[in-house]
Design a protein around this motif. Structure first.
Motif, PDB file in Angstrom:
ATOM      1  N   LYS A 179      53.599  44.536  36.843  1.00 32.83           N
ATOM      2  CA  LYS A 179      53.020  43.254  37.251  1.00 32.83           C
ATOM      3  C   LYS A 179      52.214  43.390  38.529  1.00 32.83           C
ATOM      4  O   LYS A 179      51.074  42.894  38.634  1.00 32.83           O
ATOM      5  CB  LYS A 179      54.139  42.223  37.428  1.00 32.83           C
ATOM      6  N   GLU A 180      52.783  44.060  39.521  1.00 32.02           N
ATOM      7  CA  GLU A 180      52.085  44.222  40.787  1.00 32.02           C
ATOM      8  C   GLU A 180      50.899  45.177  40.668  1.00 32.02           C
ATOM      9  O   GLU A 180      49.907  45.032  41.385  1.00 32.02           O
ATOM     10  CB  GLU A 180      53.055  44.701  41.870  1.00 32.02           C
ATOM     11  N   PHE A 181      50.994  46.153  39.776  1.00 35.76           N
ATOM     12  CA  PHE A 181      49.868  47.064  39.560  1.00 35.76           C
ATOM     13  C   PHE A 181      48.668  46.298  39.011  1.00 35.76           C
ATOM     14  O   PHE A 181      47.527  46.531  39.417  1.00 35.76           O
ATOM     15  CB  PHE A 181      50.274  48.179  38.595  1.00 35.76           C
ATOM     16  N   MET A 182      48.918  45.376  38.086  1.00 39.43           N
ATOM     17  CA  MET A 182      47.829  44.599  37.508  1.00 39.43           C
ATOM     18  C   MET A 182      47.225  43.614  38.504  1.00 39.43           C
ATOM     19  O   MET A 182      46.082  43.189  38.353  1.00 39.43           O
ATOM     20  CB  MET A 182      48.323  43.846  36.263  1.00 39.43           C
ATOM     21  N   ASN A 183      47.988  43.267  39.561  1.00 44.95           N
ATOM     22  CA  ASN A 183      47.513  42.298  40.553  1.00 44.95           C
ATOM     23  C   ASN A 183      46.955  42.946  41.817  1.00 44.95           C
ATOM     24  O   ASN A 183      46.730  42.249  42.812  1.00 44.95           O
ATOM     25  CB  ASN A 183      48.653  41.346  40.934  1.00 44.95           C
ATOM     26  N   ILE A 184      46.731  44.252  41.787  1.00 48.88           N
ATOM     27  CA  ILE A 184      46.127  44.918  42.946  1.00 48.88           C
ATOM     28  C   ILE A 184      44.711  44.378  43.147  1.00 48.88           C
ATOM     29  O   ILE A 184      43.908  44.367  42.210  1.00 48.88           O
ATOM     30  CB  ILE A 184      46.089  46.445  42.758  1.00 48.88           C
ATOM     31  N   PRO A 185      44.358  43.898  44.349  1.00 49.24           N
ATOM     32  CA  PRO A 185      43.013  43.360  44.586  1.00 49.24           C
ATOM     33  C   PRO A 185      41.939  44.425  44.371  1.00 49.24           C
ATOM     34  O   PRO A 185      42.155  45.604  44.616  1.00 49.24           O
ATOM     35  CB  PRO A 185      43.063  42.912  46.056  1.00 49.24           C
ATOM     36  N   SER A 186      40.779  43.982  43.912  1.00 46.76           N
ATOM     37  CA  SER A 186      39.655  44.901  43.713  1.00 46.76           C
ATOM     38  C   SER A 186      39.201  45.464  45.050  1.00 46.76           C
ATOM     39  O   SER A 186      39.253  44.782  46.079  1.00 46.76           O
ATOM     40  CB  SER A 186      38.493  44.181  43.029  1.00 46.76           C
ATOM     41  N   ALA A 187      38.751  46.711  45.024  1.00 51.99           N
ATOM     42  CA  ALA A 187      38.291  47.364  46.253  1.00 51.99           C
ATOM     43  C   ALA A 187      36.839  47.004  46.531  1.00 51.99           C
ATOM     44  O   ALA A 187      36.071  46.685  45.619  1.00 51.99           O
ATOM     45  CB  ALA A 187      38.442  48.874  46.129  1.00 51.99           C
ATOM     46  N   SER A 188      36.467  47.039  47.798  1.00 52.78           N
ATOM     47  CA  SER A 188      35.086  46.854  48.206  1.00 52.78           C
ATOM     48  C   SER A 188      34.521  48.194  48.671  1.00 52.78           C
ATOM     49  O   SER A 188      35.180  49.223  48.571  1.00 52.78           O
ATOM     50  CB  SER A 188      34.992  45.817  49.335  1.00 52.78           C
ATOM     51  N   ASN A 189      33.299  48.168  49.197  1.00 55.36           N
ATOM     52  CA  ASN A 189      32.676  49.410  49.672  1.00 55.36           C
ATOM     53  C   ASN A 189      33.192  49.845  51.043  1.00 55.36           C
ATOM     54  O   ASN A 189      32.864  50.938  51.499  1.00 55.36           O
ATOM     55  CB  ASN A 189      31.154  49.236  49.745  1.00 55.36           C
ATOM     56  N   LYS A 190      33.968  48.996  51.698  1.00 53.09           N
ATOM     57  CA  LYS A 190      34.507  49.340  53.006  1.00 53.09           C
ATOM     58  C   LYS A 190      35.592  50.417  52.867  1.00 53.09           C
ATOM     59  O   LYS A 190      36.365  50.408  51.913  1.00 53.09           O
ATOM     60  CB  LYS A 190      35.107  48.111  53.685  1.00 53.09           C
ATOM     61  N   VAL A 191      35.631  51.309  53.840  1.00 49.38           N
ATOM     62  CA  VAL A 191      36.568  52.433  53.771  1.00 49.38           C
ATOM     63  C   VAL A 191      38.013  51.948  53.827  1.00 49.38           C
ATOM     64  O   VAL A 191      38.870  52.440  53.084  1.00 49.38           O
ATOM     65  CB  VAL A 191      36.295  53.434  54.913  1.00 49.38           C
ATOM     66  N   TYR A 192      38.285  50.966  54.688  1.00 49.16           N
ATOM     67  CA  TYR A 192      39.668  50.475  54.800  1.00 49.16           C
ATOM     68  C   TYR A 192      40.126  49.819  53.507  1.00 49.16           C
ATOM     69  O   TYR A 192      41.298  49.887  53.137  1.00 49.16           O
ATOM     70  CB  TYR A 192      39.794  49.508  55.975  1.00 49.16           C
ATOM     71  N   SER A 193      39.193  49.158  52.790  1.00 53.21           N
ATOM     72  CA  SER A 193      39.534  48.531  51.514  1.00 53.21           C
ATOM     73  C   SER A 193      39.829  49.582  50.449  1.00 53.21           C
ATOM     74  O   SER A 193      40.769  49.437  49.652  1.00 53.21           O
ATOM     75  CB  SER A 193      38.387  47.622  51.057  1.00 53.21           C
ATOM     76  N   LEU A 194      39.054  50.649  50.430  1.00 54.83           N
ATOM     77  CA  LEU A 194      39.289  51.730  49.474  1.00 54.83           C
ATOM     78  C   LEU A 194      40.619  52.420  49.739  1.00 54.83           C
ATOM     79  O   LEU A 194      41.355  52.758  48.805  1.00 54.83           O
ATOM     80  CB  LEU A 194      38.150  52.750  49.565  1.00 54.83           C
ATOM     81  N   ARG A 195      40.959  52.610  51.022  1.00 56.69           N
ATOM     82  CA  ARG A 195      42.234  53.242  51.361  1.00 56.69           C
ATOM     83  C   ARG A 195      43.405  52.353  50.941  1.00 56.69           C
ATOM     84  O   ARG A 195      44.400  52.849  50.406  1.00 56.69           O
ATOM     85  CB  ARG A 195      42.275  53.521  52.863  1.00 56.69           C
ATOM     86  N   ALA A 196      43.306  51.051  51.172  1.00 56.04           N
ATOM     87  CA  ALA A 196      44.381  50.137  50.771  1.00 56.04           C
ATOM     88  C   ALA A 196      44.540  50.128  49.255  1.00 56.04           C
ATOM     89  O   ALA A 196      45.665  50.109  48.733  1.00 56.04           O
ATOM     90  CB  ALA A 196      44.087  48.734  51.289  1.00 56.04           C
ATOM     91  N   PHE A 197      43.430  50.154  48.544  1.00 56.19           N
ATOM     92  CA  PHE A 197      43.466  50.177  47.084  1.00 56.19           C
ATOM     93  C   PHE A 197      44.123  51.459  46.575  1.00 56.19           C
ATOM     94  O   PHE A 197      44.971  51.433  45.680  1.00 56.19           O
ATOM     95  CB  PHE A 197      42.047  50.049  46.529  1.00 56.19           C
ATOM     96  N   LEU A 198      43.742  52.584  47.165  1.00 56.14           N
ATOM     97  CA  LEU A 198      44.299  53.873  46.742  1.00 56.14           C
ATOM     98  C   LEU A 198      45.798  53.937  47.023  1.00 56.14           C
ATOM     99  O   LEU A 198      46.576  54.391  46.166  1.00 56.14           O
ATOM    100  CB  LEU A 198      43.577  55.005  47.459  1.00 56.14           C
ATOM    101  N   ASP A 199      46.220  53.489  48.198  1.00 57.77           N
ATOM    102  CA  ASP A 199      47.645  53.537  48.549  1.00 57.77           C
ATOM    103  C   ASP A 199      48.477  52.664  47.610  1.00 57.77           C
ATOM    104  O   ASP A 199      49.566  53.072  47.172  1.00 57.77           O
ATOM    105  CB  ASP A 199      47.844  53.085  49.998  1.00 57.77           C
ATOM    106  N   SER A 258      38.058  49.213  36.385  1.00 59.80           N
ATOM    107  CA  SER A 258      37.568  47.836  36.418  1.00 59.80           C
ATOM    108  C   SER A 258      37.663  47.203  37.801  1.00 59.80           C
ATOM    109  O   SER A 258      37.047  46.160  38.040  1.00 59.80           O
ATOM    110  CB  SER A 258      38.359  46.984  35.416  1.00 59.80           C
ATOM    111  N   THR A 259      38.419  47.812  38.709  1.00 56.99           N
ATOM    112  CA  THR A 259      38.587  47.242  40.049  1.00 56.99           C
ATOM    113  C   THR A 259      37.812  48.000  41.120  1.00 56.99           C
ATOM    114  O   THR A 259      37.940  47.687  42.310  1.00 56.99           O
ATOM    115  CB  THR A 259      40.084  47.240  40.434  1.00 56.99           C
ATOM    116  N   LEU A 260      37.007  48.983  40.730  1.00 49.85           N
ATOM    117  CA  LEU A 260      36.204  49.740  41.688  1.00 49.85           C
ATOM    118  C   LEU A 260      34.792  49.178  41.772  1.00 49.85           C
ATOM    119  O   LEU A 260      34.247  48.700  40.767  1.00 49.85           O
ATOM    120  CB  LEU A 260      36.138  51.217  41.284  1.00 49.85           C
ATOM    121  N   PRO A 261      34.142  49.226  42.954  1.00 49.00           N
ATOM    122  CA  PRO A 261      32.744  48.791  43.070  1.00 49.00           C
ATOM    123  C   PRO A 261      31.828  49.628  42.185  1.00 49.00           C
ATOM    124  O   PRO A 261      32.097  50.804  41.916  1.00 49.00           O
ATOM    125  CB  PRO A 261      32.440  49.011  44.561  1.00 49.00           C
ATOM    126  N   GLU A 262      30.736  49.030  41.769  1.00 47.18           N
ATOM    127  CA  GLU A 262      29.840  49.683  40.805  1.00 47.18           C
ATOM    128  C   GLU A 262      29.244  50.973  41.346  1.00 47.18           C
ATOM    129  O   GLU A 262      29.171  51.972  40.630  1.00 47.18           O
ATOM    130  CB  GLU A 262      28.727  48.704  40.415  1.00 47.18           C
TER     131      GLU A 262
END
Length: 278
Positions: A110-130, A157-161
């Motif tokens: 459930k929580e995996f499916m609700n992970i927010p989409s990442a943006s191009n910002k480095v901190y957002s990508l790190r939070a998404f990866l973790d 589907s949650t990564l920037p284009e």
């Protein structure tokens, strides 16, 4: 022979005393608030340090347990009195309420499916990866098969284009994505972005330090501007500047443009100054 036996017996008692007197490092146990995803971490620590400790009574173990619970977890056993028999009852209630494996697995999905989409910002990508790695590794520990294409689709589907385009370029067109390869590519991309951002910050900081003017020079330049402005508005001020000061100061250069010196007019008392008008 008898003396030897007594000697060995005394040595054995001495060794036991020395062993029992060794102080172990104090362990700071984590607390538990009722989050089912944290139950395994809490119980493994508690079981190792308290539950299996033969030197503690059930009353002491129950007291340790109560001190490490709060929120929903503490409310689950709040009606039990602190007694020898109720300790095992409390443990069974907690295991049944928060340690159900299937419920933990469902919560991770459930929580995996609700992970927010990442943006191009480095901190957002790190939070998404973790967040992605945390749930996938937990599911692996719970013996779930994560090598499924559905996980690949959910992550993509949650990564920037533009990031997805870069990952596709690195993969190539002749191979299909598998979960391990996608996780590895994202990890390498985020790490490279963090290194580049760190280098950029260090360069900006260095450039900023190089552009900071020296405080002493700055104050001297300020005084020079103020005095130059005053001299332009008050020409008579230049004739009152002592020669000794002019000869050893910056004002001499300014005053020399409006004051001429006649070397033939020299007295023992000093040098006379004659102003010439332009």
């Amino acid at each position: 022979m008898r003396q030897q036996k007594e000697f060995f017996k005394r040595q054995e008692v001495k060794e036991k005393r020395e062993t029992s007197s060794v102080k172990l490092p104090k362990l700071d146990m984590c607390s538990f608030n009722g989050n089912k995803l944290k139950w395994s971490e809490f119980w493994d620590t508690f079981e190792c340090t308290v539950y299996r400790n033969r030197n503690l009574s059930n009353i002491e173990k129950f007291s340790y347990l109560l001190n490490k619970l709060f929120g929903e977890a503490k409310g689950a056993i709040s009606g039990l009195a602190l007694s020898h028999e109720n300790y095992e009852v409390a443990v069974d209630i907690l295991k049944e309420r928060f340690g159900n494996k299937q419920e933990v697995v469902d919560q991770h999905y459930k929580e995996f499916m609700n992970i927010p989409s990442a943006s191009n910002k480095v901190y957002s990508l790190r939070a998404f990866l973790d967040a992605t790695e945390r749930h996938l590794r937990s599911l692996e520990v719970l013996e779930e098969n994560i090598n499924q294409h559905v996980f690949v689709s959910m992550i993509r589907s949650t990564l920037p284009e533009d990031i997805l385009r870069q990952l596709e370029f690195n993969k190539g067109t002749k191979t299909e994505w598998i979960l391990y390869a996608l996780r590895h590519q994202i990890r390498e991309y985020v790490t490279a972005c963090e290194k580049a951002e760190k280098k950029s910050d260090e360069y900006k900081e260095g450039a900023k330090n190089r552009n900071v003017p020296d405080k002493k020079m700055s104050s001297s330049a300020s005084r020079f501007k103020q005095q130059n402005h005053y001299q332009q508005r008050n020409p008579s001020f230049q004739s009152r500047i002592p020669i000794s000061r002019l000869s050893s100061s910056t004002e001499y250069l300014m005053a020399s443009t409006k004051i001429s010196f006649n070397p033939s007019i020299t007295q023992t008392s000093g040098m006379s100054v004659r102003r010439t008008r332009r």
